[in-house]
Design an enzyme around this catalytic site. Sequence first.
Site, short mmCIF file in Angstrom:
data_model
loop_
_atom_site.label_atom_id
_atom_site.label_comp_id
_atom_site.label_asym_id
_atom_site.label_seq_id
_atom_site.Cartn_x
_atom_site.Cartn_y
_atom_site.Cartn_z
N SER A 11 92.83 61.45 15.43
CA SER A 11 92.06 60.29 14.99
C SER A 11 90.68 60.67 14.46
CB SER A 11 91.89 59.30 16.14
OG SER A 11 91.08 59.86 17.16
N GLY A 12 90.27 61.92 14.66
CA GLY A 12 88.94 62.34 14.24
C GLY A 12 87.92 62.28 15.36
N GLY A 13 88.32 61.81 16.54
CA GLY A 13 87.42 61.72 17.67
C GLY A 13 87.46 62.96 18.54
N VAL A 14 86.57 62.99 19.52
CA VAL A 14 86.47 64.17 20.38
C VAL A 14 87.72 64.36 21.23
CG1 VAL A 14 85.27 62.88 22.21
CG2 VAL A 14 84.98 65.36 22.04
N ASP A 15 88.34 63.27 21.66
CA ASP A 15 89.50 63.40 22.55
C ASP A 15 90.71 63.98 21.83
OD1 ASP A 15 88.04 62.38 24.68
OD2 ASP A 15 88.57 60.31 24.19
N CYS A 92 99.47 47.52 20.62
CA CYS A 92 99.47 48.61 19.65
C CYS A 92 100.05 49.88 20.25
CB CYS A 92 98.05 48.86 19.14
SG CYS A 92 97.94 50.13 17.86
N GLY A 116 95.24 61.92 23.03
CA GLY A 116 94.02 62.13 23.81
C GLY A 116 93.78 61.09 24.88
N CYS A 188 90.93 50.81 14.90
CA CYS A 188 90.83 49.38 15.10
C CYS A 188 90.66 48.65 13.78
CB CYS A 188 89.66 49.08 16.03
SG CYS A 188 89.66 47.40 16.65
#
Length: 344
Positions: A11-15, A92, A116, A188
């Site tokens: 997703s591009g996030g840290v997790d 979702c 993640g 989202c």
Amino acid sequence: MIKNITGIAMSGGVDSTATAILQKQKGPVLGFFMKLNQPDYETQRDRVSQIAQKLDIKLEIIDLTEEFQEYVLKYFSASYFKGLTPNPCIICNKEIKFGLFQQAILRQGVERIATGHYAQIHKTAAGYQLHKGVDPHKDQSYFLSRLSQEQLAHSIFPLGGMHKGAIYDLVEAHGFHDFRGTESQDVCFLEQDNVVDFLEQTAEFSASSGNIVMNDGKILGKHKGLHRYTVGQRRGLGISYPVPLYVINLDVKNNNVIVGENEQLFHKTMAISDIHWISQPEREDLLHASVHIRSTHKGAQASVILKENNRASVIFDEPQRAITPGQFATIYKDTQVLGSGVIL
């Protein structure tokens, strides 16, 4: 199916970045990114592409825009139209992330998909169990409470046994220094969480003003649509009264927002429907468990009286505040998620 290849939901996030790092250390991986109705889709896509390139991971984009509209957005709008407070993340996860997205990845020859999420999967002789993540501040098991045995069988949660601080340390050790102090956000459709603006783009919410009333019918003011309110809300009522008032119910039939004092928000009982079991309870009539009535709820001990047609009555040991119709009640046995139902 090709053995030992893991799909990474990115997703591009840290997790998800930490997940990709951990799984790549164990063997071959493929990265996958969902195109949904993200307001910042291009920015997010470019970010994911940069991370995948830096980690030398092949990335594929799966377009689920129409499916997201059908399964999540329609549910979201329809719930508010009925005076309910939905949880789109749970739907979702069930229908999109661990549903159609997972199925599309599996068709690529991948055996399992790593995400993640802060939760844990335990494999037992009786099947797969879903448990809380070890970091109590980041646990996401509540949002996964509608997953099936098959969905869990194809899932890996590498971060479930880790704390957030260790996640930041991990990504920084691999050259990602711009995550510290940020939080991964679920993909989202709401820009800046503006629920009202999103809902009022649909015709159903264009002319729905009504009265704000007490339980005895006394009118205190006007509201601008039931979709602007939820049980427990105090701010934004626009009414004057000697003591603080809160939304205690939404009367869809008469288009009224019913308000009352704080003590009127506390109840010991509730009904739930559409119960989904990840792990069947030992008894078919009654169980004692910890029940979470929203994602931020710490859980409360209760007796769950099972009934026909996937329904149950829940009797809490102590009254609970702001039990909200439309939200999901998730049933836990210690750290294990047994299942969940929709609050009536």
